[in-house]
Scaffold this motif. Sequence first.
Motif, PDB file in Angstrom:
ATOM      1  N   LEU A  12       0.829  -1.206   0.000  1.00  0.00           N
ATOM      2  CA  LEU A  12       0.000   0.000   0.000  1.00  0.00           C
ATOM      3  C   LEU A  12       0.864   1.257   0.000  1.00  0.00           C
ATOM      4  CD1 LEU A  12      -2.753   1.368   0.153  1.00  0.00           C
ATOM      5  CD2 LEU A  12      -2.641   1.132   2.642  1.00  0.00           C
ATOM      6  N   GLU A  13       1.905   1.248   0.822  1.00  0.00           N
ATOM      7  CA  GLU A  13       2.810   2.393   0.863  1.00  0.00           C
ATOM      8  C   GLU A  13       3.535   2.574  -0.460  1.00  0.00           C
ATOM      9  OE1 GLU A  13       3.934   2.253   5.639  1.00  0.00           O
ATOM     10  OE2 GLU A  13       5.184   1.195   4.182  1.00  0.00           O
ATOM     11  N   ALA A  14       3.923   1.483  -1.110  1.00  0.00           N
ATOM     12  CA  ALA A  14       4.606   1.588  -2.402  1.00  0.00           C
ATOM     13  C   ALA A  14       3.672   2.158  -3.462  1.00  0.00           C
ATOM     14  CB  ALA A  14       5.105   0.209  -2.829  1.00  0.00           C
ATOM     15  N   ARG A  15       2.409   1.700  -3.468  1.00  0.00           N
ATOM     16  CA  ARG A  15       1.451   2.256  -4.443  1.00  0.00           C
ATOM     17  C   ARG A  15       1.243   3.746  -4.216  1.00  0.00           C
ATOM     18  NH1 ARG A  15      -1.354  -2.710  -3.688  1.00  0.00           N
ATOM     19  NH2 ARG A  15      -2.673  -1.746  -2.110  1.00  0.00           N
ATOM     20  N   GLU A  16       1.098   4.135  -2.959  1.00  0.00           N
ATOM     21  CA  GLU A  16       0.901   5.562  -2.663  1.00  0.00           C
ATOM     22  C   GLU A  16       2.123   6.372  -3.089  1.00  0.00           C
ATOM     23  OE1 GLU A  16       0.038   5.694   1.501  1.00  0.00           O
ATOM     24  OE2 GLU A  16      -2.057   5.111   1.218  1.00  0.00           O
ATOM     25  N   PHE A  17       3.313   5.865  -2.830  1.00  0.00           N
ATOM     26  CA  PHE A  17       4.542   6.574  -3.182  1.00  0.00           C
ATOM     27  C   PHE A  17       4.654   6.743  -4.695  1.00  0.00           C
ATOM     28  CE2 PHE A  17       9.057   6.515  -4.358  1.00  0.00           C
ATOM     29  CZ  PHE A  17       9.486   7.648  -3.700  1.00  0.00           C
ATOM     30  N   LEU A  18       4.278   5.677  -5.454  1.00  0.00           N
ATOM     31  CA  LEU A  18       4.372   5.744  -6.907  1.00  0.00           C
ATOM     32  C   LEU A  18       3.161   6.417  -7.554  1.00  0.00           C
ATOM     33  CD1 LEU A  18       5.806   2.178  -7.539  1.00  0.00           C
ATOM     34  CD2 LEU A  18       7.036   4.359  -7.666  1.00  0.00           C
ATOM     35  N   GLY A  19       2.159   6.738  -6.759  1.00  0.00           N
ATOM     36  CA  GLY A  19       0.986   7.421  -7.288  1.00  0.00           C
ATOM     37  C   GLY A  19      -0.007   6.493  -7.966  1.00  0.00           C
ATOM     38  N   LEU A  20       0.079   5.216  -7.661  1.00  0.00           N
ATOM     39  CA  LEU A  20      -0.861   4.263  -8.255  1.00  0.00           C
ATOM     40  C   LEU A  20      -2.162   4.254  -7.462  1.00  0.00           C
ATOM     41  CD1 LEU A  20       1.642   1.331  -8.859  1.00  0.00           C
ATOM     42  CD2 LEU A  20       0.760   2.949 -10.543  1.00  0.00           C
ATOM     43  N   PRO A  21      -3.262   3.976  -8.132  1.00  0.00           N
ATOM     44  CA  PRO A  21      -4.552   4.002  -7.437  1.00  0.00           C
ATOM     45  C   PRO A  21      -4.698   2.794  -6.491  1.00  0.00           C
ATOM     46  CG  PRO A  21      -4.859   3.257  -9.679  1.00  0.00           C
ATOM     47  CD  PRO A  21      -3.426   3.660  -9.554  1.00  0.00           C
ATOM     48  N   ASP A  22      -5.498   2.975  -5.464  1.00  0.00           N
ATOM     49  CA  ASP A  22      -5.810   1.887  -4.543  1.00  0.00           C
ATOM     50  C   ASP A  22      -6.997   1.126  -5.124  1.00  0.00           C
ATOM     51  OD1 ASP A  22      -6.039   0.190  -2.403  1.00  0.00           O
ATOM     52  OD2 ASP A  22      -7.034   1.654  -1.108  1.00  0.00           O
TER      53      ASP A  22
END
Length: 84
Positions: A12-22
């Motif tokens: 989850l943190e990696a997706r948020e850092f890369l700007g990917l949607p949840d």
Amino acid sequence: MKVIVTVDCTPLEAREFLGLPDVQPMQSAMMDQMQKKMMENIDKFSPESIMQSWFSFDPKMGERFQEMFANMAGLGAARPKDKK
């Protein structure tokens, strides 16, 4: 020169850092919908309904299956035994 970077984070943190949607809410909604559809159609896949669908197009299919199994059993009995 060689640089090694180690990142310790959750997916989850990696997706948020890369700007990917949840996509977790969408995945949950799809799984709930798939489970609902599977439960609605589970009766169609019971052994009784499958056999009924197989035999519905030809009423003599049951007799043919019995003959087929009888012939298979007859073939097994007709084979000579191996001598040791």
